[in-house]
Write a protein that holds these residues in place. Structure first.
Motif, mmCIF file in Angstrom:
data_model
loop_
_atom_site.group_PDB
_atom_site.id
_atom_site.type_symbol
_atom_site.label_atom_id
_atom_site.label_comp_id
_atom_site.label_asym_id
_atom_site.label_seq_id
_atom_site.Cartn_x
_atom_site.Cartn_y
_atom_site.Cartn_z
ATOM 1 N N SER A 163 0.855 -1.191 0.000
ATOM 2 C CA SER A 163 0.000 0.000 0.000
ATOM 3 C C SER A 163 0.888 1.236 0.000
ATOM 4 O O SER A 163 0.621 2.213 0.693
ATOM 5 C CB SER A 163 -0.916 -0.012 1.234
ATOM 6 O OG SER A 163 -1.797 1.093 1.213
ATOM 7 N N TRP A 299 -2.855 -8.073 -9.418
ATOM 8 C CA TRP A 299 -2.385 -7.262 -8.292
ATOM 9 C C TRP A 299 -1.492 -8.082 -7.354
ATOM 10 O O TRP A 299 -1.126 -7.597 -6.281
ATOM 11 C CB TRP A 299 -3.567 -6.731 -7.487
ATOM 12 C CG TRP A 299 -4.378 -5.668 -8.174
ATOM 13 C CD1 TRP A 299 -4.112 -5.055 -9.362
ATOM 14 C CD2 TRP A 299 -5.594 -5.084 -7.690
ATOM 15 N NE1 TRP A 299 -5.082 -4.136 -9.662
ATOM 16 C CE2 TRP A 299 -6.023 -4.128 -8.649
ATOM 17 C CE3 TRP A 299 -6.372 -5.280 -6.560
ATOM 18 C CZ2 TRP A 299 -7.173 -3.367 -8.502
ATOM 19 C CZ3 TRP A 299 -7.528 -4.532 -6.401
ATOM 20 C CH2 TRP A 299 -7.927 -3.578 -7.364
ATOM 21 N N ILE A 309 -2.677 -2.891 -3.039
ATOM 22 C CA ILE A 309 -3.931 -2.161 -2.901
ATOM 23 C C ILE A 309 -3.666 -0.678 -3.160
ATOM 24 O O ILE A 309 -2.526 -0.224 -3.142
ATOM 25 C CB ILE A 309 -4.590 -2.345 -1.513
ATOM 26 C CG1 ILE A 309 -3.740 -1.710 -0.403
ATOM 27 C CG2 ILE A 309 -4.861 -3.811 -1.224
ATOM 28 C CD1 ILE A 309 -4.431 -1.697 0.971
ATOM 29 N N THR A 326 -11.134 4.694 -2.838
ATOM 30 C CA THR A 326 -10.979 3.367 -3.423
ATOM 31 C C THR A 326 -9.908 2.577 -2.690
ATOM 32 O O THR A 326 -10.034 1.357 -2.499
ATOM 33 C CB THR A 326 -10.660 3.476 -4.922
ATOM 34 O OG1 THR A 326 -11.615 4.339 -5.555
ATOM 35 C CG2 THR A 326 -10.712 2.124 -5.609
ATOM 36 N N SER A 327 -8.857 3.261 -2.240
ATOM 37 C CA SER A 327 -7.825 2.593 -1.445
ATOM 38 C C SER A 327 -8.396 2.070 -0.129
ATOM 39 O O SER A 327 -8.085 0.950 0.304
ATOM 40 C CB SER A 327 -6.673 3.572 -1.150
ATOM 41 O OG SER A 327 -6.052 4.002 -2.334
ATOM 42 N N GLU A 329 -11.536 1.307 0.449
ATOM 43 C CA GLU A 329 -12.392 0.177 0.097
ATOM 44 C C GLU A 329 -11.566 -1.097 -0.070
ATOM 45 O O GLU A 329 -11.953 -2.169 0.411
ATOM 46 C CB GLU A 329 -13.143 0.461 -1.206
ATOM 47 C CG GLU A 329 -14.231 1.502 -1.110
ATOM 48 C CD GLU A 329 -14.827 1.813 -2.464
ATOM 49 O OE1 GLU A 329 -15.838 2.531 -2.507
ATOM 50 O OE2 GLU A 329 -14.282 1.339 -3.496
ATOM 51 N N ASP A 330 -10.429 -0.987 -0.767
ATOM 52 C CA ASP A 330 -9.554 -2.148 -0.956
ATOM 53 C C ASP A 330 -9.200 -2.797 0.374
ATOM 54 O O ASP A 330 -9.288 -4.014 0.541
ATOM 55 C CB ASP A 330 -8.235 -1.724 -1.630
ATOM 56 C CG ASP A 330 -8.363 -1.429 -3.105
ATOM 57 O OD1 ASP A 330 -9.402 -1.754 -3.708
ATOM 58 O OD2 ASP A 330 -7.394 -0.871 -3.662
ATOM 59 N N LEU A 334 -10.312 -6.523 1.497
ATOM 60 C CA LEU A 334 -9.302 -7.550 1.728
ATOM 61 C C LEU A 334 -9.364 -8.062 3.163
ATOM 62 O O LEU A 334 -9.168 -9.252 3.417
ATOM 63 C CB LEU A 334 -7.915 -6.993 1.408
ATOM 64 C CG LEU A 334 -6.727 -7.952 1.527
ATOM 65 C CD1 LEU A 334 -6.916 -9.191 0.656
ATOM 66 C CD2 LEU A 334 -5.421 -7.237 1.157
ATOM 67 N N HIS A 355 -10.257 -11.293 -3.633
ATOM 68 C CA HIS A 355 -10.004 -9.851 -3.646
ATOM 69 C C HIS A 355 -9.791 -9.350 -5.070
ATOM 70 O O HIS A 355 -10.410 -8.357 -5.492
ATOM 71 C CB HIS A 355 -8.780 -9.551 -2.779
ATOM 72 C CG HIS A 355 -8.378 -8.117 -2.751
ATOM 73 N ND1 HIS A 355 -9.117 -7.149 -2.109
ATOM 74 C CD2 HIS A 355 -7.305 -7.476 -3.285
ATOM 75 C CE1 HIS A 355 -8.523 -5.971 -2.257
ATOM 76 N NE2 HIS A 355 -7.426 -6.152 -2.963
ATOM 77 N N GLU A 356 -8.940 -10.019 -5.817
ATOM 78 C CA GLU A 356 -8.667 -9.582 -7.191
ATOM 79 C C GLU A 356 -9.894 -9.734 -8.083
ATOM 80 O O GLU A 356 -10.194 -8.838 -8.890
ATOM 81 C CB GLU A 356 -7.505 -10.388 -7.760
ATOM 82 C CG GLU A 356 -6.155 -10.051 -7.146
ATOM 83 C CD GLU A 356 -5.021 -10.796 -7.807
ATOM 84 O OE1 GLU A 356 -4.103 -10.146 -8.328
ATOM 85 O OE2 GLU A 356 -5.057 -12.056 -7.801
ATOM 86 N N ARG A 359 -12.468 -6.891 -6.751
ATOM 87 C CA ARG A 359 -12.042 -5.497 -6.631
ATOM 88 C C ARG A 359 -11.429 -4.932 -7.910
ATOM 89 O O ARG A 359 -11.528 -3.722 -8.153
ATOM 90 C CB ARG A 359 -11.040 -5.348 -5.480
ATOM 91 C CG ARG A 359 -11.657 -5.357 -4.105
ATOM 92 C CD ARG A 359 -12.636 -4.216 -3.902
ATOM 93 N NE ARG A 359 -11.995 -2.917 -4.009
ATOM 94 C CZ ARG A 359 -12.642 -1.767 -4.108
ATOM 95 N NH1 ARG A 359 -13.954 -1.742 -4.130
ATOM 96 N NH2 ARG A 359 -11.974 -0.628 -4.186
ATOM 97 N N ALA A 363 -12.253 -1.161 -9.231
ATOM 98 C CA ALA A 363 -11.243 -0.111 -9.332
ATOM 99 C C ALA A 363 -11.162 0.431 -10.758
ATOM 100 O O ALA A 363 -11.011 1.639 -10.971
ATOM 101 C CB ALA A 363 -9.888 -0.646 -8.886
#
Length: 472
Positions: A163, A299, A309, A326-327, A329-330, A334, A355-356, A359, A363
């Motif tokens: 991150s 990702w 993320i 959005t970050s 939310e990631d 996760l 997650h991938e 998300r 995104a």
């Protein structure tokens, strides 16, 4: 048979807004969390503003971050879209958005948001480590990730989360050929003027006061082909924030200090009120790039124990104010997946895969939405801009529009972007994964759980919601 809980030690590289939000949600999900931050002190470096739209206000409320920030979260009343001369062409009552989504829309200084997140993370037992610039990642034979910092400190994690922003060390390790880029010459100045100065000047006063001298809290946008200006209150209405969008002949890829005269020259033909507010800006003033990352094909690494993320994998232009949102939310999404690892329902690799799968499309949607909104605000004068403004005419007349070029109030955008619940989406994604990748449907009606939530359950009280009984 009872599922066996497992201990899960997660390392997060980067203690920005997305990383700290992720650490809070992951600690809540039962993970042990260590955050490695390169800087010598915790604090956001960069653009000093943030819109907390309802899709992330729900997260701040759930984890108590709203209480940690307190009165520096500013509620505002309305959003106005204007031509460059000040003529109003679009309008949204913010309460309508809040009523539709069930959560507030706040304005906050980035420093106050970050400080509140850090305060909550510490209270939840997150280990925040400064002076910890990561320089190397190594896979271990036991499936763990070995991390080395520039000061030779080492850590071993079950999962590593990158991150660490646009210049991500983790992304550069996984995908060295990926480079964030400015999609065109569009960029932005950012400036804050004391609210008291704006209120004292007879010309600018009407931007922040009504005819009776009462404080008004609005977000204003002045649109033009050469650039737009957006303004709104921050810090318990002590600060008047401006983001001043414009174009450079050569795309900008780094922060540059500029003169006040340059800024004034960009907006000569604009509404005299906002021009006067620009005159109040005190140097230094910086020009900020608008960099886009991806969309990427993945990702994560092949082992699915390192995952990106936030801006590290999907930085976006700022025209919808959804980058930091959005970050966050990631991180929340996760964390739900990792909670399913802790309670024995998923493996780490499955959690990263869920997650991938869920998300990455979301995104990408946000990146596209952000670019398109800026494009709409920068339409050339003439038929295109006139057509845009006609879609918003009903808003000015108090009518409900089914569709609008005002994406901050358009019904579709409000529901897709601002009503979005990252954690509910994660729970649905986990359930589908455990259902052999198929959506969870009711056994008799075939209604999907996600559709029931969107269409019926959003307004029904507990005990009256549409029941989903999957076939056993």
């Amino acid at each position: 048979m009872a599922r066996r809980r497992r201990d899960l030690h997660v390392g997060i590289v980067g203690a920005g807004i997305g990383g700290v939000m992720a650490s809070i949600a992951m600690a809540h999900a039962g993970c042990t969390v260590t955050v490695l931050e390169a800087a010598s002190q915790l604090g956001e470096i960069g653009a000093g503003i943030q819109m907390v739209t309802p899709n992330v206000a729900r997260l701040l409320i759930k984890y108590g971050v709203d209480k940690a920030i307190g009165k520096d979260l500013v509620r505002f009343d309305e959003f106005n879209l204007r031509r460059k001369d000040g003529t109003k062409v679009g309008h949204t009552f913010i309460k309508q958005v809040e009523d539709a989504t069930g959560f507030p829309w706040w304005l906050v200084h980035r420093h106050h948001l970050h400080t509140g997140l850090v305060d909550v993370a510490r209270k939840r037992g997150v280990n925040l480590r400064i002076n910890s610039r990561v320089v190397q990642l190594q896979q271990q034979p036991d499936g763990k990730v070995f991390v080395t910092t520039e000061h030779k400190h080492t850590y071993t994690f079950d999962l590593l989360v990158g991150s660490d922003g646009i210049q991500s060390v983790v992304r550069n390790t996984l995908f060295p050929d990926v480079k964030p880029r400015p999609p065109n010459g569009n960029c932005a100045y950012r400036a804050i003027v004391p609210y008291d100065e704006v209120r004292k000047d007879p010309l600018t006063r009407e931007l922040v006061e009504d005819k009776n001298g009462n404080l008004v809290k609005t977000m204003e946008v002045w649109m033009a082909p050469t650039g737009y200006i957006i303004s709104y209150p921050l810090s318990d209405c002590k600060d008047f924030n401006m983001v001043l969008n414009h174009f450079q002949e050569k795309p900008v890829d780094c922060v540059e200090e500029v003169s006040l005269e340059e800024v004034k020259d960009q907006y000569k033909g604009y509404d005299p009120r906002i021009k006067r507010a620009i005159d109040m800006i005190k140097p230094p003033i910086s020009r900020w790039p608008l960099l886009v990352t991806g969309p990427l094909d993945s990702w994560s690494n092949a082992e699915k124990n390192v995952v990106l993320i936030g801006d590290a994998c999907h930085s976006m232009v700022n025209h919808m104010a959804q980058g930091a949102a959005t970050s966050m939310e990631d991180g929340a999404f996760l964390a739900q997946c990792l909670g399913a690892v802790v309670d024995g329902r998923l493996s780490i690799s499955d959690a990263v895969a869920v997650h991938e799968k869920c998300r990455m499309p979301k995104a990408s949607y946000k990146q596209q939405l952000s670019f398109l909104n800026g494009w709409l605000w920068l339409l050339p004068d003439g038929p295109a801009a006139d057509a845009r403004d006609r879609t918003m005419k009903g808003e000015l007349e108090g009518r409900v529009s089914m569709r609008s070029a005002n994406l901050y109030g358009d019904p579709t955008t409000v529901l897709e972007c601002y009503e979005y619940d990252a954690e509910a989406h994660a729970r649905d994604g986990i359930a589908a994964w455990l259902n052999a990748g198929r959506p969870v449907r009711d056994a008799t009606s075939t209604v999907e759980r996600l559709e029931a939530e969107k269409i019926a359950n959003w307004f029904l009280p507990e005990g009256h919601k549409f029941p989903i009984r999957p076939r056993m």
